[in-house]
Design a protein around this motif. Structure first.
Motif, PDB file in Angstrom:
ATOM      1  N   MET A   1      19.102  55.003  12.363  1.00 47.24           N
ATOM      2  CA  MET A   1      19.043  53.632  11.883  1.00 47.24           C
ATOM      3  C   MET A   1      19.313  52.649  13.016  1.00 47.24           C
ATOM      4  N   LYS A   2      20.311  52.973  13.869  1.00 45.64           N
ATOM      5  CA  LYS A   2      20.644  52.099  14.988  1.00 45.64           C
ATOM      6  C   LYS A   2      19.477  52.007  15.965  1.00 45.64           C
ATOM      7  N   LYS A   3      18.726  53.085  16.090  1.00 47.71           N
ATOM      8  CA  LYS A   3      17.566  53.107  16.974  1.00 47.71           C
ATOM      9  C   LYS A   3      16.534  52.065  16.541  1.00 47.71           C
ATOM     10  N   TYR A   4      16.323  51.936  15.236  1.00 44.78           N
ATOM     11  CA  TYR A   4      15.348  50.972  14.734  1.00 44.78           C
ATOM     12  C   TYR A   4      15.876  49.540  14.790  1.00 44.78           C
ATOM     13  N   LEU A   5      17.175  49.371  14.613  1.00 43.09           N
ATOM     14  CA  LEU A   5      17.751  48.030  14.725  1.00 43.09           C
ATOM     15  C   LEU A   5      17.674  47.498  16.145  1.00 43.09           C
ATOM     16  N   LEU A   6      17.766  48.390  17.134  1.00 40.79           N
ATOM     17  CA  LEU A   6      17.653  47.955  18.518  1.00 40.79           C
ATOM     18  C   LEU A   6      16.230  47.549  18.876  1.00 40.79           C
ATOM     19  N   LEU A   7      15.253  48.007  18.122  1.00 46.80           N
ATOM     20  CA  LEU A   7      13.859  47.627  18.355  1.00 46.80           C
ATOM     21  C   LEU A   7      13.452  46.372  17.591  1.00 46.80           C
ATOM     22  N   LEU A   8      14.350  45.822  16.806  1.00 45.48           N
ATOM     23  CA  LEU A   8      14.041  44.653  15.986  1.00 45.48           C
ATOM     24  C   LEU A   8      13.575  43.439  16.795  1.00 45.48           C
ATOM     25  N   PRO A   9      14.192  43.111  17.945  1.00 46.80           N
ATOM     26  CA  PRO A   9      13.686  41.964  18.713  1.00 46.80           C
ATOM     27  C   PRO A   9      12.237  42.133  19.169  1.00 46.80           C
ATOM     28  N   GLU A  10      11.888  43.337  19.604  1.00 49.74           N
ATOM     29  CA  GLU A  10      10.512  43.576  20.029  1.00 49.74           C
ATOM     30  C   GLU A  10       9.538  43.439  18.859  1.00 49.74           C
ATOM     31  N   PHE A  11       9.933  43.919  17.696  1.00 48.95           N
ATOM     32  CA  PHE A  11       9.048  43.816  16.536  1.00 48.95           C
ATOM     33  C   PHE A  11       8.865  42.362  16.103  1.00 48.95           C
ATOM     34  N   PHE A  12       9.922  41.563  16.204  1.00 49.11           N
ATOM     35  CA  PHE A  12       9.784  40.137  15.886  1.00 49.11           C
ATOM     36  C   PHE A  12       8.832  39.451  16.866  1.00 49.11           C
ATOM     37  N   ILE A  13       8.939  39.789  18.146  1.00 49.55           N
ATOM     38  CA  ILE A  13       8.068  39.168  19.146  1.00 49.55           C
ATOM     39  C   ILE A  13       6.631  39.632  18.961  1.00 49.55           C
ATOM     40  N   ILE A  14       6.431  40.880  18.603  1.00 43.53           N
ATOM     41  CA  ILE A  14       5.079  41.364  18.315  1.00 43.53           C
ATOM     42  C   ILE A  14       4.510  40.642  17.098  1.00 43.53           C
ATOM     43  N   ALA A  15       5.329  40.450  16.066  1.00 38.62           N
ATOM     44  CA  ALA A  15       4.862  39.726  14.877  1.00 38.62           C
ATOM     45  C   ALA A  15       4.502  38.286  15.225  1.00 38.62           C
ATOM     46  N   LEU A  16       5.301  37.640  16.069  1.00 36.60           N
ATOM     47  CA  LEU A  16       4.992  36.276  16.483  1.00 36.60           C
ATOM     48  C   LEU A  16       3.720  36.216  17.315  1.00 36.60           C
ATOM     49  N   SER A  17       3.482  37.204  18.166  1.00 37.49           N
ATOM     50  CA  SER A  17       2.255  37.196  18.962  1.00 37.49           C
ATOM     51  C   SER A  17       1.027  37.432  18.086  1.00 37.49           C
ATOM     52  N   ILE A  18       1.152  38.265  17.067  1.00 34.03           N
ATOM     53  CA  ILE A  18       0.034  38.464  16.132  1.00 34.03           C
ATOM     54  C   ILE A  18      -0.233  37.183  15.354  1.00 34.03           C
ATOM     55  N   TYR A  19       0.830  36.514  14.906  1.00 36.76           N
ATOM     56  CA  TYR A  19       0.663  35.239  14.209  1.00 36.76           C
ATOM     57  C   TYR A  19       0.022  34.204  15.120  1.00 36.76           C
ATOM     58  N   TRP A  20       0.458  34.132  16.370  1.00 36.49           N
ATOM     59  CA  TRP A  20      -0.075  33.190  17.348  1.00 36.49           C
ATOM     60  C   TRP A  20      -1.564  33.432  17.565  1.00 36.49           C
ATOM     61  N   PHE A  21      -1.951  34.716  17.716  1.00 39.02           N
ATOM     62  CA  PHE A  21      -3.358  35.060  17.903  1.00 39.02           C
ATOM     63  C   PHE A  21      -4.188  34.685  16.681  1.00 39.02           C
ATOM     64  N   LEU A  22      -3.714  35.089  15.504  1.00 38.68           N
ATOM     65  CA  LEU A  22      -4.483  34.821  14.286  1.00 38.68           C
ATOM     66  C   LEU A  22      -4.578  33.334  13.976  1.00 38.68           C
ATOM     67  N   GLU A  23      -3.524  32.581  14.234  1.00 36.10           N
ATOM     68  CA  GLU A  23      -3.545  31.147  13.975  1.00 36.10           C
ATOM     69  C   GLU A  23      -4.566  30.454  14.866  1.00 36.10           C
ATOM     70  N   ASN A  24      -4.618  30.831  16.136  1.00 37.75           N
ATOM     71  CA  ASN A  24      -5.606  30.242  17.037  1.00 37.75           C
ATOM     72  C   ASN A  24      -7.023  30.669  16.681  1.00 37.75           C
ATOM     73  N   TYR A  25      -7.193  31.932  16.318  1.00 38.10           N
ATOM     74  CA  TYR A  25      -8.525  32.433  15.998  1.00 38.10           C
ATOM     75  C   TYR A  25      -9.060  31.844  14.696  1.00 38.10           C
ATOM     76  N   MET A  26      -8.201  31.728  13.693  1.00 40.33           N
ATOM     77  CA  MET A  26      -8.643  31.197  12.405  1.00 40.33           C
ATOM     78  C   MET A  26      -8.887  29.686  12.451  1.00 40.33           C
ATOM     79  N   SER A  27      -8.085  28.955  13.220  1.00 43.69           N
ATOM     80  CA  SER A  27      -8.241  27.503  13.218  1.00 43.69           C
ATOM     81  C   SER A  27      -9.369  27.028  14.121  1.00 43.69           C
ATOM     82  N   SER A  28      -9.505  27.614  15.318  1.00 41.88           N
ATOM     83  CA  SER A  28     -10.524  27.111  16.242  1.00 41.88           C
ATOM     84  C   SER A  28     -11.578  28.143  16.612  1.00 41.88           C
ATOM     85  N   GLY A  29     -11.355  29.386  16.284  1.00 48.61           N
ATOM     86  CA  GLY A  29     -12.347  30.418  16.562  1.00 48.61           C
ATOM     87  C   GLY A  29     -12.306  30.969  17.977  1.00 48.61           C
TER      88      GLY A  29
END
Length: 116
Positions: free
Chosen positions: A1-29
């Protein structure tokens, strides 16, 4: 469990980068190559666990988060009245900035504690 909690910051940053990509792609193409680069670098960091890259990536993303706080405040000053869209901009913008800054601090702290 501790192993996955230590990876939480990376997963949040990956989620933000996916959101950033999709937001730019959906709004302006257009394809946001910076979001793809952040996604790839952080995904590689999860598997390779390089201490120096973790420190550098945490520092760069921290300063980018501070820059984004200033960008949200700059957009806020363009509004003449405070209505629902203004509140939405401030709340969502600061939430995204808070997640990015706290995740980058977590990455930095995790890498520094391993390096020394």
């Amino acid at each position: 469990m501790k192993k996955y909690l230590l990876l939480l910051p990376e997963f949040f940053i990956i989620a933000l980068s996916i959101y950033w990509f999709l937001e730019n792609y959906m709004s302006s193409g257009h394809i946001n190559y910076f979001a793809i680069a952040v996604f790839v670098i952080v995904a590689l960091q999860i598997f390779l666990k390089n201490k120096i890259v973790g420190i550098m990536l945490g520092s760069i993303l921290f300063f980018f988060g501070l820059y984004m706080v200033l960008a949200v405040l700059s957009e806020f000053t363009k509004f003449t009245t405070i209505d629902y869209s203004t509140i939405k901009l401030i709340s969502v913008g600061f939430l995204i900035c808070f997640v990015l800054i706290s995740s980058s601090i977590g990455m930095f702290y995790k890498s520094v504690s391993k390096a020394f």
